[in-house]
Design an enzyme around this catalytic site. Structure first.
Site, short mmCIF file in Angstrom:
data_model
loop_
_atom_site.label_atom_id
_atom_site.label_comp_id
_atom_site.label_asym_id
_atom_site.label_seq_id
_atom_site.Cartn_x
_atom_site.Cartn_y
_atom_site.Cartn_z
N ASP A 197 -31.32 -111.97 56.45
CA ASP A 197 -30.13 -112.78 56.21
C ASP A 197 -28.90 -111.88 56.06
OD1 ASP A 197 -31.81 -114.96 56.22
OD2 ASP A 197 -31.96 -115.07 54.04
N ILE A 198 -27.74 -112.46 56.23
CA ILE A 198 -26.49 -111.70 56.16
C ILE A 198 -26.32 -111.02 54.80
CG2 ILE A 198 -25.09 -113.68 55.43
CD1 ILE A 198 -22.85 -112.54 57.27
#
Length: 232
Positions: free
Chosen positions: A102-103
């Protein structure tokens, strides 16, 4: 293989840069000056040189990246920086991330252009283990750990496979899973009314994040590391 592709895949330059190099008569094929970008070459038999130096062709590249927050695990995106923005040295190789982080997740990310290896690492049939370090907003008790380890039902009804948790203190732990559903680890802890505040991948199969690799830094895998992945 076309000459321009060979040169680009060898890290000599982008397709545009390679075109200029050939135009300037800086490439030779078996001691003969190359004149066209689409000349055919045999990477196993022909000797290709650039300014007199032999080009050793490398078909596949395998990069370990210590992914920082703020980058998405994709090859391109209109709204965010991607992990490929961090590996400019290998821009000619058409690398892609194996799996995703995920970011806001940090840690180990493998980048390669080897589709077969990526498929094997991500295939559900392989049960490749991924290990993460997790920090939680709230304390977690033994009962919740057992629920997660035995397989827990997520909000969409999916029941996760068994996992293994190593408790470090009452709000931090290492967890090992063999699957990779969307936001899975975050959702697993939400299922026990907790929330992940920090997440970092430490291992993927036999590959372990290099402790000496700072956030945003990367390096090629060693022969031993690559052999371990290929033998999974």
């Amino acid at each position: 293989m076309r000459l321009d592709k060979f040169l680009a895949n060898s890290g000599i330059g982008t397709r545009k840069e390679v075109k200029e190099i050939i135009k300037n008569k800086q490439i030779k094929i078996n001691d003969i000056v190359a004149k066209k970008i689409d000349e055919k070459v045999d990477e196993d038999k022909d000797t290709i040189t650039y300014l007199g130096n032999i080009i050793n062709y490398t078909k596949y590249r395998y990069i370990m990246l210590h992914k920082p927050k703020g980058y998405i695990s994709a090859t391109e995106d209109n709204n965010h920086k991607t992990v490929l923005d961090l590996v400019s040295d290998f821009k000619t190789y058409n690398l892609f991330p194996v799996g995703r982080l995920d970011i806001d997740t940090e840690g180990l990310l493998l980048l390669t252009n080897d589709g077969n290896l990526a498929h094997n690492l991500l295939s559900p049939k392989k049960h490749v283990t991924k290990k993460y370090y997790v920090e939680l907003e709230q304390t977690i008790d033994t009962l919740d750990i057992e629920k997660i380890e035995n397989g827990i039902e997520l909000e969409d009804g999916y029941i996760t496979k068994k996992s293994k948790i190593e408790l470090l203190d009452d709000k931090s732990l290492n967890i090992s899973i063999t699957e990779g559903k969307f936001h899975q680890i975050k959702r697993m802890f939400i299922a026990v009314n907790n929330k992940v505040s920090y997440l970092k991948r430490l291992e993927m199969g036999t590959l372990k994040l290099d402790d000496n690799l700072k956030l945003g830094m990367y390096r090629e895998l060693t022969e031993k590391e690559l052999k371990g992945l290929l033998n999974l």
